[in-house]
Write a protein that holds these residues in place. Structure first.
Motif, mmCIF file in Angstrom:
data_model
loop_
_atom_site.group_PDB
_atom_site.id
_atom_site.type_symbol
_atom_site.label_atom_id
_atom_site.label_comp_id
_atom_site.label_asym_id
_atom_site.label_seq_id
_atom_site.Cartn_x
_atom_site.Cartn_y
_atom_site.Cartn_z
ATOM 1 N N TYR A 1 43.317 55.964 45.596
ATOM 2 C CA TYR A 1 43.260 56.038 43.779
ATOM 3 C C TYR A 1 42.432 56.102 42.755
ATOM 4 O O TYR A 1 42.622 55.171 41.954
ATOM 5 C CB TYR A 1 45.358 56.495 43.320
ATOM 6 N N GLY A 2 43.311 54.019 43.616
ATOM 7 C CA GLY A 2 42.897 53.099 41.953
ATOM 8 C C GLY A 2 41.180 52.814 42.751
ATOM 9 O O GLY A 2 40.712 52.472 41.450
ATOM 10 N N TYR B 1 38.361 41.055 40.724
ATOM 11 C CA TYR B 1 39.933 40.747 39.995
ATOM 12 C C TYR B 1 40.595 42.006 40.546
ATOM 13 O O TYR B 1 41.855 41.676 40.532
ATOM 14 C CB TYR B 1 39.383 40.452 38.208
ATOM 15 N N TYR B 2 40.191 43.231 39.574
ATOM 16 C CA TYR B 2 41.412 44.408 39.679
ATOM 17 C C TYR B 2 41.650 44.493 40.862
ATOM 18 O O TYR B 2 43.106 44.906 40.753
ATOM 19 C CB TYR B 2 40.142 45.509 39.353
ATOM 20 N N PHE B 3 40.827 44.529 42.337
ATOM 21 C CA PHE B 3 41.060 44.654 43.595
ATOM 22 C C PHE B 3 42.215 44.233 43.825
ATOM 23 O O PHE B 3 43.404 44.257 43.907
ATOM 24 C CB PHE B 3 40.220 44.255 44.620
ATOM 25 N N ARG B 4 42.209 42.711 43.296
ATOM 26 C CA ARG B 4 42.806 41.568 43.570
ATOM 27 C C ARG B 4 44.073 41.232 42.872
ATOM 28 O O ARG B 4 45.612 41.154 43.369
ATOM 29 C CB ARG B 4 42.883 39.970 43.838
ATOM 30 N N ARG B 5 44.078 41.908 41.176
ATOM 31 C CA ARG B 5 45.164 41.840 40.708
ATOM 32 C C ARG B 5 46.097 42.871 40.761
ATOM 33 O O ARG B 5 47.700 43.314 40.144
ATOM 34 C CB ARG B 5 44.923 41.014 39.168
ATOM 35 N N ILE B 6 46.059 44.312 40.472
ATOM 36 C CA ILE B 6 46.160 45.400 40.549
ATOM 37 C C ILE B 6 46.667 45.987 41.514
ATOM 38 O O ILE B 6 47.976 46.652 42.114
ATOM 39 C CB ILE B 6 45.729 45.886 39.681
ATOM 40 N N MET B 7 45.396 46.207 42.171
ATOM 41 C CA MET B 7 45.561 47.064 43.747
ATOM 42 C C MET B 7 46.020 46.815 45.158
ATOM 43 O O MET B 7 46.719 47.709 45.093
ATOM 44 C CB MET B 7 44.159 47.698 44.095
ATOM 45 N N ILE B 8 46.293 45.559 45.032
ATOM 46 C CA ILE B 8 46.466 44.974 46.852
ATOM 47 C C ILE B 8 48.091 45.230 45.689
ATOM 48 O O ILE B 8 49.054 45.442 46.574
ATOM 49 C CB ILE B 8 45.620 44.350 46.892
#
Length: 168
Positions: free
Chosen positions: A110-111, A129-136
């Motif tokens: 989904y992410g 940044y999106y992976f580290r800050r939001i997805m995980i």
């Protein structure tokens, strides 16, 4: 017919939980994706058709309230519902680890799809940044919430199966 009415009711309840109660319980500006838990759990327990129905229903709820385009979230949840419904062939009554893993993988997919369709097409290329800050963090929070919600949905599914067997 009763099952589909219950699915509509569950969608409304999960949508309200996600948009009201869990907004107060957000951690680091992250809220668990309760609707995704619902779609993946029902897809794992019941199959492709019911997961795709719930995926469209959940996605349309988000589209109508928060989306810029009608059908964007419906498409995301439909795809995840399809793939989680494909795993129903491996469904076992006593297995609680497989659906939790599926919830984590489904939130990751989904992410990635959300990033690809929302940010990547607008040339925002900072995926790390999106992976580290939001997805995980969202995956972790959704999996923790999924442990609780899956047990509730699993017991509801068992109850509905017993009711359907009595009616036959």
């Amino acid at each position: 017919m009763k099952r589909f009415l219950i699915y509509i009711f569950l969608t409304i309840i999960c949508f309200l939980f996600q948009t009201t109660l869990f907004q107060w319980l957000e951690l680091a500006d992250i809220v668990p994706n309760i609707l995704l838990i619902l779609v993946i759990s029902i897809g794992y327990m019941r199959g492709i058709n019911e997961a795709m129905f719930l995926g469209i229903l959940c996605g349309l709820c988000i589209d109508l309230m928060y989306g810029n385009y009608i059908g964007f979230y419906a498409l995301l949840y439909l795809v995840i519902g399809f793939f989680s419904g494909c795993t129903s062939y491996f469904y076992e009554q006593d297995d609680y680890t497989m659906p939790i893993v599926l919830i984590g993988i489904g939130d990751l997919v989904y992410g990635i799809l959300f990033y690809s369709l929302s940010f990547l097409l607008r040339a925002r290329l900072n995926i790390f940044y999106y992976f580290r800050r939001i997805m995980i963090p969202e995956i972790i929070y959704t999996v923790i919430a999924g442990i609780i919600f899956y047990k509730l949905l699993h017991s509801l599914n068992g109850f509905l199966n017993k009711v359907e067997k009595k009616e036959e």
